[in-house]
Design a protein around this motif. Structure first.
Motif, mmCIF file in Angstrom:
data_model
loop_
_atom_site.group_PDB
_atom_site.id
_atom_site.type_symbol
_atom_site.label_atom_id
_atom_site.label_comp_id
_atom_site.label_asym_id
_atom_site.label_seq_id
_atom_site.Cartn_x
_atom_site.Cartn_y
_atom_site.Cartn_z
ATOM 1 N N GLY A 78 -10.941 56.610 43.039
ATOM 2 C CA GLY A 78 -10.294 55.518 43.744
ATOM 3 C C GLY A 78 -10.142 55.873 45.215
ATOM 4 O O GLY A 78 -9.858 57.019 45.555
ATOM 5 N N VAL A 79 -10.348 54.966 46.094
ATOM 6 C CA VAL A 79 -10.312 55.212 47.532
ATOM 7 C C VAL A 79 -9.129 54.470 48.138
ATOM 8 O O VAL A 79 -9.119 53.238 48.183
ATOM 9 C CB VAL A 79 -11.625 54.753 48.214
ATOM 10 N N PRO A 80 -8.107 55.211 48.595
ATOM 11 C CA PRO A 80 -6.994 54.532 49.252
ATOM 12 C C PRO A 80 -7.446 53.928 50.573
ATOM 13 O O PRO A 80 -8.374 54.424 51.227
ATOM 14 C CB PRO A 80 -5.974 55.655 49.464
ATOM 15 N N ALA A 81 -6.797 52.899 50.956
ATOM 16 C CA ALA A 81 -7.196 52.191 52.172
ATOM 17 C C ALA A 81 -6.808 52.993 53.412
ATOM 18 O O ALA A 81 -5.684 53.485 53.529
ATOM 19 C CB ALA A 81 -6.534 50.821 52.199
ATOM 20 N N ASP A 82 -7.759 53.146 54.348
ATOM 21 C CA ASP A 82 -7.467 53.773 55.636
ATOM 22 C C ASP A 82 -6.630 52.827 56.486
ATOM 23 O O ASP A 82 -6.721 51.609 56.356
ATOM 24 C CB ASP A 82 -8.768 54.090 56.377
ATOM 25 N N ASN A 83 -5.849 53.430 57.404
ATOM 26 C CA ASN A 83 -5.101 52.585 58.338
ATOM 27 C C ASN A 83 -5.811 52.496 59.685
ATOM 28 O O ASN A 83 -5.234 52.139 60.686
ATOM 29 C CB ASN A 83 -3.668 53.091 58.526
ATOM 30 N N TYR A 84 -7.102 52.846 59.681
ATOM 31 C CA TYR A 84 -7.877 52.829 60.909
ATOM 32 C C TYR A 84 -9.323 52.456 60.609
ATOM 33 O O TYR A 84 -9.778 52.496 59.466
ATOM 34 C CB TYR A 84 -7.844 54.204 61.592
ATOM 35 N N VAL A 85 -10.032 52.117 61.676
ATOM 36 C CA VAL A 85 -11.476 51.875 61.612
ATOM 37 C C VAL A 85 -12.154 52.981 62.404
ATOM 38 O O VAL A 85 -11.733 53.297 63.523
ATOM 39 C CB VAL A 85 -11.827 50.492 62.211
ATOM 40 N N ARG A 86 -13.183 53.566 61.806
ATOM 41 C CA ARG A 86 -13.934 54.617 62.489
ATOM 42 C C ARG A 86 -15.344 54.114 62.763
ATOM 43 O O ARG A 86 -16.024 53.639 61.850
ATOM 44 C CB ARG A 86 -13.985 55.865 61.617
#
Length: 647
Positions: free
Chosen positions: A48-56
């Motif tokens: 499962g992949v938790p959501a990032d709080n940023y865009v790279r």
């Protein structure tokens, strides 16, 4: 039914009942294990992949010559109309922006950048040309376009082209860019100030490489910082993606360096002669036109001041303690309104302003988290004022200065100031005081400097893990050495507060024809120190540096020293902001080697010390004078309060 068939049926029923009886005694979990017919490990697990709080984003930004530079952009989600901070680095942009693999942007980067990401900034990290993911050729501290660089591109043009692209191609931004970085990255910040792009609205050079000969990474007043230079050249130019680590042949670097002999021979042992920059160092041991043309402070002095700049200086910076102050002073005369050129000087080692809390260096405590204070109360307001669309004016002083000893921040209009100095004299009997020494039958102190047994710069074994904090290490191990002369005052009855660069006036003689001189200004703690008992008797170096005697008359034209004659050697120690408190004593140590941080002076004049032969290294009798016309003293820059100063 035949008897044989009945026997079979009865046997089968018996087996069934027996199996059922066993099954009733096996717990359900064990039953699952016993009956499992295949591995419980999935063939291809999908976490499962938790959501990032940023865009790279990773992009290749084209430069004017067609070379493309690898650039990483970190954008906290939901940002709009946001300013950008650009860090151009030779140390791997991916590494700079992927510290922990966290889903939170501020966890990916060093602490100071995390503060900016939390406060509405976009972070941009870029590999300089020729390093890691960027195209092109790498040249150490690439000179500006001119006599030393005919390519038409340099760090200034690359910064300009990058800022131009960013201001037009990051839709979440407001088009405003600030440059920021430490060390080599600080050097690239200084380059962005040369013919700057209109979208560059602020710059923060932190502990920048400015003049590699006068007092930053490679030399200090002509003495070669060979061990660090070798390892750095290997790491930077051994490969595009970081150089090879040299296998350790000794647990103690002192031992290996001593066995190698000259800088050139140690370089050959490590294979670093294959790199271009190392050979430049060997060819240019003096402050010749090659070095002078690259001195950033001289370059910026010839530029108009267009970009608000916050210079960040570390008072215990073990790598680039010279350059930030030199560049700030070079630019300061152009700041006629006292609102463009800012300085912060804190009690930090190299990078300490944005790497940790700044509450201590080694055993030395500063009573507060000085780096946090800088980031929240100086850096952030400065950048907000110049980069945010509706940023409030920054309520910060032109100079914010930490005063160690008292451990207080001071807010000044300028620094250093033109204030009266006070002469601190060496005295007969190893004394130290502010009164000029009387004529004495003991006109000098004497010691033997032996290149076969140089004074170490830290306690042996010399290991790299002590490097970051070495400038604040206890100087007691050297005060009783026979090849170090020590002078100490009586316990102070009132505070002695200094602010600026102490100026050495050393009267000394050598029986050789060349010599190094090291002078240390030290705060000696009381024997019993109730605030921190383990610091009782600690000898804290407040400011210290080395001078290579062959440059006494000219930094660019070395000359042999007349033997056995008292001569004056003058140089500035690194800037200090410190109060020697009542009950403490002031100490000065003088010696002629600082090994293996600096190469050994053979004490026999040779054209180029880098290539000195074993027979050139000779013992010398050194004399330090302290009487009459030859009285050695240090001019201490005494601090005075300025109008409007806040404590």
């Amino acid at each position: 039914m035949s008897r044989s068939r009945l026997s079979v049926i009865l046997a089968a029923l018996a087996a069934t009942f027996a199996s059922a009886a066993v099954a009733q005694t096996v717990p359900p979990a064990q039953e699952d294990a016993l009956t499992a017919s295949k591995s419980e490990i999935p063939t291809a697990f999908q976490p499962g992949v938790p959501a990032d709080n940023y865009v790279r984003r990773e992009v290749m930004i084209p430069m004017r010559d067609g070379v493309k530079l690898h650039t990483v952009i970190i954008i906290p989600k939901g940002l709009t109309d946001a300013p950008m901070i650009l860090d151009r680095t030779p140390y791997n942009a991916n590494r700079l922006t992927n510290g922990t693999g966290s889903t939170h942007a501020e966890m990916l980067v060093r602490q100071g950048y995390g503060t900016l990401l939390q406060n509405g900034y976009i972070l941009v990290a870029q590999d300089v040309r020729g390093k890691y993911g960027s195209e092109g050729d790498y040249v150490m501290n690439r000179p500006v376009v001119g006599p030393l660089n005919a390519t038409g591109v340099d760090h200034a043009t690359d910064a300009y082209d990058t800022i131009d692209w960013l201001s037009k191609n990051v839709p979440e931004s407001n088009g405003r860019v600030g440059t920021m970085g430490n060390s080599y990255d600080g050097f690239t910040v200084t380059q962005s100030l040369i013919n700057p792009h209109p979208a560059l609205k602020a710059a923060v050079p932190m502990m920048a490489m400015v003049d590699g000969w006068m007092g930053d990474d490679w030399f200090h007043n002509g003495a070669f910082r060979w061990l660090g230079a070798i390892d750095y050249a290997l790491g930077q130019e051994g490969a595009r993606s970081g150089g090879p680590a040299w296998p350790a042949a000794c647990f103690d670097d002192y031992e290996c360096a001593l066995a190698a002999g000259s800088a050139a021979r140690l370089g050959e042992a490590k294979g670093v002669q294959q790199t271009g920059f190392w050979n430049q160092l060997l060819r240019h041991p003096s402050y010749d036109a090659w070095w002078q043309a690259q001195a950033v402070d001289k370059i910026l002095a010839a530029q108009p001041l267009k970009v608000p700049t916050l210079w960040v200086n570390g008072l215990w910076d073990q790598e680039d303690i010279y350059g930030t102050m030199a560049a700030y002073r070079a630019v300061e005369p152009k700041d006629v309104g006292n609102d463009m050129n800012f300085l912060v000087a804190g009690p930090w080692m190299h990078g300490g302003a944005y790497r940790d809390s700044g509450s201590s260096i080694g055993q030395v405590q500063f009573d507060s988290a000085t780096a946090f204070y800088f980031q929240r109360h100086i850096l952030l307001p400065f950048l907000d004022a110049h980069l945010k669309t509706h940023g409030a004016p920054a309520d910060i002083a032109p100079v914010t200065l930490f005063e160690s000893g008292r451990n207080e921040w001071r807010h000044l209009q300028s620094w250093p100031t033109d204030v009266p100095s006070r002469r601190l004299y060496l005295q007969a009997g190893n004394g130290l005081g502010f009164n000029a020494p009387a004529e004495s039958t003991q006109a000098f102190d004497e010691y033997i400097s032996d290149p076969a047994h140089p004074v170490p710069y830290i306690q042996r074994p010399v290991r790299g893990d002590a490097w970051r904090t070495w400038l604040a290490t206890d100087q007691r191990p050297y005060s009783d050495r026979a090849d170090v002369v020590t002078y100490v005052s009586e316990p102070l009855t009132e505070p002695v507060r200094i602010s600026g660069n102490p100026q050495v006036h050393l009267f000394a003689a050598t029986s050789g024809t060349d010599s190094d001189w090291v002078v240390k200004l030290i705060d000696v703690y009381p024997s019993e120190y109730w605030l921190q008992p383990e610091m009782g008797g600690y000898q804290l170096a407040v400011s210290m540096d080395i001078f290579r005697g062959r440059y006494r008359e000219s930094l660019s034209d070395p000359k042999a020293i007349a033997p056995n004659r008292p001569l004056e050697y003058k140089w500035a120690l690194p800037a200090a902001s410190h109060t020697f408190l009542p009950g403490h004593r002031i100490m000065v140590q003088v010696q002629s080697s600082w090994f293996p941080l600096y190469d050994r002076n053979p004490q026999t004049f040779v054209p180029n010390i880098m290539f000195a032969k074993p027979e050139d290294y000779r013992r010398a009798t050194q004399r330090v004078y302290h009487a009459g016309a030859n009285a050695t003293f240090i001019d201490l820059p005494m601090a005075v309060d300025q109008a409007g100063e806040a404590h």
